[in-house]
Design a protein around this motif. Structure first.
Motif, PDB file in Angstrom:
ATOM      1  N   LEU A   1      -7.128   0.306  -3.131  1.00 26.08           N
ATOM      2  CA  LEU A   1      -8.364  -0.098  -2.461  1.00 26.08           C
ATOM      3  C   LEU A   1      -8.439  -1.609  -2.307  1.00 26.08           C
ATOM      4  O   LEU A   1      -8.854  -2.134  -1.267  1.00 26.08           O
ATOM      5  N   TRP A   2      -8.037  -2.317  -3.334  1.00 21.67           N
ATOM      6  CA  TRP A   2      -8.041  -3.787  -3.295  1.00 21.67           C
ATOM      7  C   TRP A   2      -7.074  -4.298  -2.231  1.00 21.67           C
ATOM      8  O   TRP A   2      -7.396  -5.229  -1.478  1.00 21.67           O
TER       9      TRP A   2
ATOM     10  N   ALA B   1      -7.195  -6.114   5.614  1.00 21.35           N
ATOM     11  CA  ALA B   1      -8.118  -6.278   6.732  1.00 21.35           C
ATOM     12  C   ALA B   1      -8.337  -7.756   7.046  1.00 21.35           C
ATOM     13  O   ALA B   1      -8.367  -8.170   8.216  1.00 21.35           O
ATOM     14  N   THR B   2      -8.445  -8.577   6.013  1.00 19.93           N
ATOM     15  CA  THR B   2      -8.610 -10.015   6.208  1.00 19.93           C
ATOM     16  C   THR B   2      -7.357 -10.629   6.829  1.00 19.93           C
ATOM     17  O   THR B   2      -7.429 -11.464   7.739  1.00 19.93           O
TER      18      THR B   2
ATOM     19  N   CYS C   1       0.835  -1.207   0.000  1.00 21.73           N
ATOM     20  CA  CYS C   1       0.000   0.000   0.000  1.00 21.73           C
ATOM     21  C   CYS C   1       0.869   1.256   0.000  1.00 21.73           C
ATOM     22  O   CYS C   1       0.584   2.231  -0.711  1.00 21.73           O
TER      23      CYS C   1
ATOM     24  N   LYS D   1      -6.093  -2.727   0.516  1.00 21.12           N
ATOM     25  CA  LYS D   1      -6.598  -2.418   1.853  1.00 21.12           C
ATOM     26  C   LYS D   1      -7.643  -3.435   2.300  1.00 21.12           C
ATOM     27  O   LYS D   1      -7.682  -3.839   3.472  1.00 21.12           O
ATOM     28  N   ASN D   2      -8.495  -3.873   1.386  1.00 20.49           N
ATOM     29  CA  ASN D   2      -9.490  -4.896   1.731  1.00 20.49           C
ATOM     30  C   ASN D   2      -8.826  -6.213   2.088  1.00 20.49           C
ATOM     31  O   ASN D   2      -9.208  -6.883   3.052  1.00 20.49           O
ATOM     32  N   ARG D   3      -7.827  -6.586   1.321  1.00 19.02           N
ATOM     33  CA  ARG D   3      -7.112  -7.833   1.605  1.00 19.02           C
ATOM     34  C   ARG D   3      -6.338  -7.725   2.920  1.00 19.02           C
ATOM     35  O   ARG D   3      -6.217  -8.693   3.669  1.00 19.02           O
TER      36      ARG D   3
END
Length: 262
Positions: free
Chosen positions: A85-86, A92-93, A46, A88-90
């Motif tokens: 954005l992609w 979080a998991t 990121c 950041k979502n990954r």
């Protein structure tokens, strides 16, 4: 002599052998490191995207463009913003998985580390003429790795980096040994160079997964950066390995020779 405490974790009345303690510690470190590494990698990726592709006005423009027409990523900045954005979502998991791993392995890791420190202290207190310092043990670990991977390429360079961690952990167990500290610093430079290449390489793969055909410009840019970092890492690793081989040879104890009778 082994027993179990109230938590169910094995304890030792006497220090276990240094090598056994080291392997136990490394096994626990590996479990935690994998989970933490996934979060760390995504944080770094990121940051790479933000610092290299989304400076100032370009970030604002990219965000606005994606909000108004998310199905068309025309510019490099727009592609980078979508990738961010992609990621950041990954991330979080991955953070959730790390918390689960820490909950189940933190106590085991601490216990394994304490065993290793106790074993190292015991070895120092019973040192004899056969005592081998951490610096030499680390060099031997590193040279075994060099022997196992004499030819480095994109397929095994990251495995070499992971293997070098074992040697660095051993050097860092000797806080008051200047030789061990110097070797740790040297090995870390190699790991950092390989890690930089690996980050760019994985980021390029993530861009392919996240953007597909919509990210051609970004994928091309990332591939070029990854190739440059790879060539730098390969030079660094080759040069350092030669140097450490020389240090190992110089550190070997010399056998006394009988004087020839005159």
């Amino acid at each position: 002599i082994r027993d179990r405490d109230v938590t169910g974790v094995q304890t030792c009345a006497l220090p276990i052998p240094t090598e056994e303690a080291r392997q136990r510690w490394l096994r626990q470190l590996k479990k935690v490191r994998r989970a933490a590494g996934a979060v760390r990698d995504l944080d770094v990726h990121c940051q790479l995207v933000t610092e290299n592709f989304l400076g100032g006005k370009s970030a604002v423009a990219a965000e606005l463009a994606i909000a108004t027409r998310p199905d068309k990523l025309a510019t490099l900045a727009e592609q980078a913003h979508a990738l961010g954005l992609w990621l950041k979502n990954r991330r979080a998991t991955a953070a959730d998985a790390l918390c689960t791993t820490l909950d189940s392995h933190a106590e085991l890791l601490l216990h394994a580390e304490q065993q290793f420190i106790a074993a190292m202290s015991h070895r120092r207190s019973t040192a004899s003429r056969t005592h081998r310092p951490a610096a030499r043990l680390a060099l031997e670990d590193y040279l075994r790795l060099v022997d196992a991977m004499p030819l480095l390429d994109k397929e095994n360079l990251h495995d070499f980096r992971k293997g070098a961690k074992k040697a660095r952990y051993v050097t860092e167990s000797e806080e008051n040994d200047p030789a061990a500290k110097a070797i740790a610093t040297t090995i870390k430079r190699v790991q950092d160079a390989i890690g930089e290449w690996h980050d760019w390489d994985i980021l390029a793969a993530e861009a392919r997964e996240a953007l597909g055909n919509d990210g051609e410009a970004l994928r091309s840019d990332l591939a070029a950066r990854a190739q440059s970092a790879y060539e730098k890492a390969l030079r660094m690793t080759t040069t350092t390995s030669r140097r450490l081989v020389g240090e190992w040879r110089a550190s070997r104890p010399r056998r006394a020779t009988r004087k020839k009778a005159q």
